[in-house]
Write an enzyme that holds these catalytic residues in place. Structure first.
Site, mmCIF file in Angstrom:
data_model
loop_
_atom_site.group_PDB
_atom_site.id
_atom_site.type_symbol
_atom_site.label_atom_id
_atom_site.label_comp_id
_atom_site.label_asym_id
_atom_site.label_seq_id
_atom_site.Cartn_x
_atom_site.Cartn_y
_atom_site.Cartn_z
ATOM 1 N N LYS A 191 29.417 -84.985 -48.464
ATOM 2 C CA LYS A 191 28.708 -85.658 -47.172
ATOM 3 C C LYS A 191 27.179 -85.959 -47.705
ATOM 4 O O LYS A 191 26.531 -86.836 -47.537
ATOM 5 C CB LYS A 191 28.952 -85.240 -46.157
ATOM 6 N N THR A 217 23.006 -80.828 -40.551
ATOM 7 C CA THR A 217 22.733 -81.717 -41.295
ATOM 8 C C THR A 217 23.182 -83.267 -41.215
ATOM 9 O O THR A 217 24.344 -83.395 -41.383
ATOM 10 C CB THR A 217 23.074 -81.395 -42.867
ATOM 11 N N LYS A 241 15.848 -81.512 -45.946
ATOM 12 C CA LYS A 241 17.317 -80.942 -46.358
ATOM 13 C C LYS A 241 18.166 -81.677 -47.190
ATOM 14 O O LYS A 241 18.787 -81.060 -48.129
ATOM 15 C CB LYS A 241 18.018 -80.748 -44.830
#
Length: 285
Positions: A239, A96, A171
């Protein structure tokens, strides 16, 4: 077909194991070599270097923690793209990271003759073990079709979203919803508790209602025990929410969630599961 797997964290090990169980010939490399042991005991072969892995394998999978790690693996001095053996091969990055990073690496890979897909996943350790991840793929249609039989051994669905960067964009969007959902449930439980409604009762109400989800049902035991072993670490959600903001999201709930998880990270909860956001909110109410 020989597959190379790079990155053997909480997600990488079960995902690579599923490819082994499907009968693929698997070679593994990790920055911490000791992490390859569990797979090598189950027929995987360890490469001594990234260069050896690239030279040996037809398809390369990467599953690492963040943009910096992906850049190092692909574009570092001894990275994948430093090898002349990459030409004509296929790389599938399941990390990711930001869409911009995915697009940049895809362009550099193209110049080196390496075909590149960004294919991050929705799901944590449980779905990784059960091969029920949702996989979002960005890149050329023909490369997606080549990778799909392998991706089908890792998840319950692998969708082609568009060109490079589209997988990582999707995502970030789904993880935005995940972060908001976990925070919303946490706030609901604390509000109910303040009104004298027990957490177990409220979890049952949520699970049986229209807003009940497998996510919340799966977190119930952890919530009741106030114990949060990381299936998806809070630091990674922090994050991802930061990446979503950098990609342009600035809605009220997105801003709130990003700040809440950041504060929880600053409190030292980063290595716990993202559901530990409940503990953070409880201690700061």
């Amino acid at each position: 077909m020989k597959i190379g797997w790079i990155g053997l964290g909480n997600m990488g090990v079960p995902m690579a194991s599923n490819l082994l169980q499907a009968g693929y010939e698997l070679y593994v490399w990790n920055r911490t070599p000791e992490k390859t042991a569990v797979l090598c005991e189950n027929r995987a072969k360890r490469a001594d270097s990234l260069e050896q892995l690239v030279e040996t394998c037809d398809v390369l999978f990467t599953m690492v923690s963040d943009d910096a790690a992906v850049k190092e693996i692909y574009t570092g001095t001894d990275g994948i793209l430093a090898s002349s053996a990459v030409r004509g091969k296929l790389a599938v990055d399941m990390s990711t990271i930001s869409p911009d990073t995915s697009r940049t690496i895809a362009e550099q890979a193209k110049q080196a003759g390496l075909r590149f897909l960004d294919a991050p996943v929705s799901g944590s350790v449980g779905p990784a073990k059960e091969a029920t991840l949702v996989i979002m793929v960005g890149g050329e249609q023909t490369d997606y079709e080549e990778a799909k039989p392998m991706l089908d051994k890792l998840g319950k669905i692998a969708l082609h979203m568009g060109p490079n960067g589209a997988g990582t964009s999707a995502k970030l969007a789904i993880n935005l919803l995940l972060g908001i959902t976990v925070q919303g449930v946490s706030e609901t439980l604390l509000f109910a508790r303040s009104l004298g409604i027990g957490t177990e009762q409220m979890l049952q109400i949520i699970s049986e209602s229209a807003v009940g989800t497998p996510l919340i049902r799966g977190k119930a035991a952890s919530i009741l025990a106030d114990d949060y072993p990381a299936a998806f670490a809070l630091k990674h959600m922090t994050k991802d929410l930061r990446l979503a903001r950098e990609a342009g999201v600035s809605t009220p709930l997105a801003e709130s969630a990003a700040a809440t998880y950041r504060h929880a990270l600053e409190e030292g909860l980063g290595d716990l599961d993202l559901m530990a956001i409940l503990r953070h909110l409880d201690s700061n109410k």
